[in-house]
Design a protein around this motif. Structure first.
Motif, short mmCIF file in Angstrom:
data_model
loop_
_atom_site.label_atom_id
_atom_site.label_comp_id
_atom_site.label_asym_id
_atom_site.label_seq_id
_atom_site.Cartn_x
_atom_site.Cartn_y
_atom_site.Cartn_z
N LYS A 155 4.36 2.97 -7.52
CA LYS A 155 4.58 4.41 -7.77
C LYS A 155 6.07 4.66 -7.46
CE LYS A 155 3.03 7.22 -4.72
NZ LYS A 155 2.03 7.74 -3.80
N ARG B 245 6.55 1.10 -0.87
CA ARG B 245 5.81 2.31 -0.48
C ARG B 245 4.41 1.84 -0.05
NH1 ARG B 245 7.19 7.20 -4.44
NH2 ARG B 245 5.97 8.23 -2.80
N SER B 246 3.38 2.17 -0.85
CA SER B 246 2.05 1.67 -0.47
C SER B 246 1.77 0.28 -1.05
CB SER B 246 0.98 2.66 -0.94
OG SER B 246 1.07 3.84 -0.19
N ARG C 135 8.96 -0.15 4.91
CA ARG C 135 7.98 0.70 4.24
C ARG C 135 8.61 2.09 4.24
NH1 ARG C 135 5.19 4.43 2.11
NH2 ARG C 135 2.95 4.44 2.40
N GLY D 297 8.23 5.27 4.30
CA GLY D 297 7.11 6.17 4.54
C GLY D 297 6.59 5.94 5.94
N ALA D 298 5.39 6.47 6.21
CA ALA D 298 4.88 6.44 7.58
C ALA D 298 3.90 5.30 7.83
CB ALA D 298 4.20 7.78 7.88
N GLY D 299 2.84 5.24 7.02
CA GLY D 299 1.76 4.27 7.28
C GLY D 299 2.14 2.89 6.81
N ASN E 133 9.00 11.73 5.10
CA ASN E 133 8.26 12.37 4.00
C ASN E 133 7.21 13.36 4.52
OD1 ASN E 133 6.18 10.76 4.95
ND2 ASN E 133 6.29 9.28 3.28
N ARG F 229 -5.71 8.35 5.16
CA ARG F 229 -6.12 7.16 4.41
C ARG F 229 -7.60 7.27 4.12
NH1 ARG F 229 -1.48 6.78 3.99
NH2 ARG F 229 -0.07 5.07 4.47
N LYS G 287 -2.06 9.38 -5.44
CA LYS G 287 -1.65 9.85 -4.11
C LYS G 287 -0.31 10.58 -4.25
CE LYS G 287 -0.80 7.72 0.33
NZ LYS G 287 -0.30 6.40 0.73
N ALA H 173 3.50 12.32 -0.62
CA ALA H 173 4.93 12.05 -0.38
C ALA H 173 5.72 12.06 -1.67
CB ALA H 173 5.08 10.70 0.31
C1 3PG Z 1 2.93 7.42 3.98
O1 3PG Z 1 2.25 6.66 4.68
O2 3PG Z 1 4.15 7.56 4.16
C2 3PG Z 1 2.26 8.25 2.92
O3 3PG Z 1 0.92 7.96 2.84
C3 3PG Z 1 2.94 8.17 1.57
O4 3PG Z 1 2.66 7.00 0.85
P1 3PG Z 1 3.37 6.68 -0.55
O5 3PG Z 1 4.79 6.35 -0.28
O6 3PG Z 1 2.62 5.51 -1.11
O7 3PG Z 1 3.26 7.88 -1.44
#
Ligand code: 3PG
Length: 306
Positions: free
Chosen positions: A10, A56-57, A76, A78-80, A103, A225, A272, A275
């Motif tokens: 994405k 990203r994911s 990564r 982003g966060a997760g 984000n 998630r 998704k 972000a």
């Molecule tokens: C994250 O963990 O930063 C968000 O879930 C965003 O995920 P993405 O970058 O795949 O949109």
């Protein structure tokens, strides 16, 4: 020349990619772009001679890492980071980082946006309800949770938060009511917004027992998630409680069953989207390239997660 691959199924907004490109160019690094790729093999082929990776994911598995002999760092954006095999990365001497907070406003705005959509019956013409005066419970008071709280206060909602890792002083300093027991959050809040990561402690932790005590006209909002939900138990609960609604930014595995059984009581973004704003892409993307440059030049490991 140090090669940095941005691999995103994405993609980032073009403005983010061009700003990331200029920073890398200035530092004398080469950017390689792999966007909207179709298979994991495309990613495996692309990592062969790269030094750093921004994702990203995208899934960074053992196999991806085994095929990247020069790789030193994965960021990564982003966060997760549940999509990265941290153990395999550590074994391969690869540092993994995230870009926390970059984000989070984007995700929080989507939470409130989807809440309005559901409160207005998905704009089907019938009389809905307002958010003002209602109670929202924030499950985990991290970067996204804090932003949800800030915006919900703007809607004049009553805001509660539960987070065993954040002190009540921090929560209360923001004018939010701190809740000590997770069960109490669910008992008191008509709206619950989830901001927990997916890990061995949280997977399937949002279950029937927790959700059954939510007040009448309960709405569960998931921008975290899909794995944290026990989907079979949520289906059972929604069968038992016709007043219960579920909104998610990540379609559940049992999406068709949810939609078939519950119609307008569920809403899932087609992709998704939390972000997915230009601002969040720029913030997270720039943070990622700067973290890579600082790591390679100065061995700065701030935001390392493995
Ligand atoms: C994250 O963990 O930063 C968000 O879930 C965003 O995920 P993405 O970058 O795949 O949109």
């Amino acid at each position: 020349m140090t090669k940095v691959l941005i691999a995103t199924v994405k993609p980032f907004a073009p403005a983010a990619v061009s700003q990331m490109q200029s920073i890398l160019k200035e530092a004398g690094y080469e950017l390689v772009l792999l966007e909207k790729y179709n298979s994991q093999q495309d990613l495996i082929d692309a990592v062969k001679d790269i030094d750093a990776l921004i994702i990203r994911s995208d899934k960074i598995t053992k196999e991806v890492l085994a095929n990247a002999p020069k790789l030193k760092i994965v960021v990564r954006a982003g966060a997760g980071y549940d999509n990265v095999d941290l153990e395999a990365a550590t074994q391969n001497n690869v540092v993994v980082m995230n870009t926390p907070g970059q984000n989070s406003n984007a995700v929080a705005e989507l939470v409130l946006g989807m809440m309005v959509l559901m409160a207005r019956n998905q704009f089907n013409g019938t009389a809905g309800t307002e958010l003002k005066g209602k109670t929202i419970g924030i499950h985990a008071y991290g970067n996204v949770g804090k932003n949800v709280a800030r915006i919900a206060k703007g809607f004049e909602m009553n805001v509660l938060a539960y987070d065993p890792f954040v002190s009540s002083e921090i929560v209360e300093r923001d004018g939010i009511t701190d809740i000590e027991e997770v069960g109490d959050l669910y008992k008191q809040a008509q709206y619950i917004s989830l901001h927990i990561p997916a890990n061995k402690h949280t997977i399937k932790s949002i279950n029937y027992d927790l959700l059954k005590n939510m007040p009448h006209n309960a709405v569960l909002i998931n921008t975290a998630r899909k794995e944290v939900i026990d989907e079979d138990q949520l289906i059972k609960l929604m069968n038992d409680r016709p007043d219960f609604k579920y909104i998610s930014d990540i379609a559940p595995d049992k999406k068709d069953e949810f939609e078939e059984k519950f119609g307008n009581r569920v809403f899932f973004t087609p992709k998704k989207m939390g972000a997915q704003t230009a601002e969040a892409n720029i913030n997270a993307g720039i943070a990622a390239v700067n973290q890579i440059i600082n790591f390679i030049e100065n061995y700065d490991t701030t935001f390392k997660v493995n």
